[in-house]
Design an enzyme around this catalytic site. Structure first.
Site, short mmCIF file in Angstrom:
data_model
loop_
_atom_site.label_atom_id
_atom_site.label_comp_id
_atom_site.label_asym_id
_atom_site.label_seq_id
_atom_site.Cartn_x
_atom_site.Cartn_y
_atom_site.Cartn_z
N LYS A 130 -1.07 -43.07 -13.91
CA LYS A 130 0.27 -42.84 -14.61
C LYS A 130 1.34 -42.82 -13.63
CE LYS A 130 -1.24 -41.03 -18.70
NZ LYS A 130 -0.95 -41.34 -20.05
N SER A 157 -5.16 -36.24 -11.73
CA SER A 157 -5.22 -37.31 -11.13
C SER A 157 -7.01 -37.46 -10.46
CB SER A 157 -4.44 -37.65 -9.94
OG SER A 157 -4.65 -38.90 -9.46
N LYS A 216 -5.23 -37.79 -3.54
CA LYS A 216 -4.82 -37.84 -5.05
C LYS A 216 -3.47 -37.22 -4.86
CE LYS A 216 -6.54 -39.96 -7.08
NZ LYS A 216 -6.97 -41.50 -6.68
N HIS A 221 -7.67 -38.99 4.83
CA HIS A 221 -7.69 -37.55 4.22
C HIS A 221 -8.20 -36.28 5.36
CE1 HIS A 221 -6.49 -39.54 0.68
NE2 HIS A 221 -7.42 -40.12 0.31
S1 PPS Z 1 -6.53 -41.65 -3.06
O1 PPS Z 1 -7.56 -42.14 -4.01
O2 PPS Z 1 -6.76 -40.11 -2.85
O3 PPS Z 1 -5.95 -42.16 -1.79
O4 PPS Z 1 -5.25 -41.45 -4.01
P1 PPS Z 1 -3.70 -41.27 -3.68
O5 PPS Z 1 -3.16 -42.56 -3.40
O6 PPS Z 1 -3.54 -40.19 -2.73
O7 PPS Z 1 -3.07 -40.90 -5.11
C1 PPS Z 1 -3.17 -41.80 -6.22
C2 PPS Z 1 -2.33 -40.95 -7.32
O8 PPS Z 1 -0.83 -41.66 -6.81
C3 PPS Z 1 -0.31 -42.58 -7.89
N1 PPS Z 1 0.54 -43.52 -7.18
C4 PPS Z 1 1.74 -43.65 -7.40
N2 PPS Z 1 2.75 -42.93 -8.11
C5 PPS Z 1 3.93 -43.09 -8.23
N3 PPS Z 1 4.48 -44.36 -7.52
C6 PPS Z 1 3.72 -45.22 -7.03
N4 PPS Z 1 4.12 -46.49 -6.50
C7 PPS Z 1 2.21 -44.78 -6.83
N5 PPS Z 1 1.02 -45.61 -6.49
C8 PPS Z 1 0.15 -44.61 -6.58
C9 PPS Z 1 -1.61 -42.93 -8.74
O9 PPS Z 1 -1.31 -43.59 -9.76
C10 PPS Z 1 -2.19 -41.71 -8.57
O10 PPS Z 1 -1.61 -40.59 -9.47
P2 PPS Z 1 -2.07 -40.79 -11.18
O11 PPS Z 1 -1.53 -39.17 -11.64
O12 PPS Z 1 -3.52 -40.45 -11.31
O13 PPS Z 1 -1.44 -41.65 -11.91
#
Ligand code: PPS
Length: 338
Positions: free
Chosen positions: A302, A190, A73, A161
């Site tokens: 978000k 998240s 996340k 991870h």
């Molecule tokens: S995972 O499942 O562990 O691989 O998740 P991960 O990709 O590490 O993290 C997911 C969060 O990243 C946000 N996200 C983004 N934020 C900003 N810009 C872009 N383009 C973007 N893409 C993914 C995603 O929304 C998750 O955060 P939250 O706070 O839940 O929205």
């Protein structure tokens, strides 16, 4: 009988009944037997840790591989899409553009959860079908994503991870790594929302107890601080880029320019502008979920920094601030909480 000593030097230690109960009772993700890899305390499902850690350790990374590593996340998927677009699709004309990101950029840490009881919630069937197509002569027991990744041609953008200390000592000399880190308050919000959404094991944890489990290192792929610290210590290594989610969000173009140099993608400014637009939160959300037919719904939730503020009570915030301070005062790591 499964191994107890890994090539990384870690010892596989089953949880005591009490430790296992603490994790299970807290309503936390992964209702399955776990082990800790000591001395670091990595928490991973049993028997996958013993089964796959040595395969990862011996995995043949290629010099042009780009590996996105992170605690869950932390913005992993975002960085995967940035790197894949920079390397394979800067003019948005690649025929696989619309495939889910996890089909283009495989996650080698998935193998650690495929065979857990969790799989029934996560609908991994699509990956099994994919495996049968590309690895018809291979055995799933040897790792589904590990073998799909092994056979992948072209420049690979790989997600993991797993922490650095489970990799071979010359790992950073063999491939390039972008390590994504995000402030722990937004990470836990998240994470909490994802588990609530997919309802793994009828996820019943309240935010407060879930956050305490996180701080007690009771979530898979943790401990969080050790994970981050290991990469932080390598931040000057020429083959590692340590990227804060908050900085990437606040000044995306500066980071894209740095990644352009790091990857050798050699894109023009106009191509970098295209990459920035294509990988913005709204564009990625608009294109759909990162995995077809499974695991995620509303993955792109978000995509902001500072959303934690509406989740933490003042007491819990104080507890976490103390926890953060304890782990950052000595190493100078400066998280922006917004
Ligand atoms: S995972 O499942 O562990 O691989 O998740 P991960 O990709 O590490 O993290 C997911 C969060 O990243 C946000 N996200 C983004 N934020 C900003 N810009 C872009 N383009 C973007 N893409 C993914 C995603 O929304 C998750 O955060 P939250 O706070 O839940 O929205």
């Amino acid at each position: 009988m499964s191994k107890t000593k890994l090539l990384s030097g870690h010892k596989v230690v089953p949880l005591t009944q009490e430790e296992q109960k603490e994790i299970t009772d807290s309503g936390v993700v992964f209702p399955c037997a776990m082990v800790r890899l000591q001395p670091d305390g990595w928490l991973l499902p049993d028997p996958m840790a013993a089964k796959y850690c040595d395969t990862v350790y011996n995995f043949k990374f290629r010099p042009d591989d780009l590996i996105v590593m992170s605690y869950p996340k932390s913005g992993t998927t975002w960085m995967q899409e940035i790197l894949w677009t920079m390397v394979h699709n800067p003019d948005l004309d690649h025929p696989e553009t619309s495939k889910p990101i996890l089909d283009r950029s495989p996650d080698i840490s998935f193998d650690f959860i495929f065979d857990t009881p969790v799989a029934q919630f996560l609908k991994f069937e699509a990956f099994r079908k994919w495996f049968a197509e590309v690895c018809p002569d291979r055995r799933t027991e040897d790792g589904i994503m590990l073998q799909i990744t092994e056979l992948m041609s072209g420049r690979r953008i790989i997600k993991s991870h797993l922490p650095l200390s489970l990799m071979s000592p010359d790992f950073l000399d063999k491939a390039k790594v972008v390590y994504m880190v995000r402030n722990p308050k937004d990470v836990i919000v998240s994470y909490f929302n994802m588990l609530k959404k997919i309802n793994v094991g009828e996820f019943s944890s309240a935010f407060e107890s879930f956050t305490r489990s996180f701080m007690q290192d009771n979530l898979i792929f943790g401990p969080y601080w050790r994970h981050v610290q290991e990469a932080w210590e390598q931040r000057e290594h020429p083959n590692l880029r340590f990227v804060f989610y908050e900085d990437l969000k606040a000044d995306t173009m500066t980071h894209l320019q740095r990644l352009n140099d790091f990857t050798g993608a050699n894109l023009t400014q106009s191509q970098l502008d295209t990459v920035a637009r294509h990988t913005s939160f709204s564009s990625m959300k608009g294109r759909g979920e990162p995995m077809k037919d499974g695991l995620f719904t509303n993955f792109f939730r978000k995509g902001t920094s500072g959303g934690w503020k509406s989740y933490f009570t003042p007491e819990l915030e104080q507890e976490m601030d103390d926890w953060i301070e304890k782990h950052t005062t000595k190493n100078g790591m400066n998280f922006k909480m917004y």
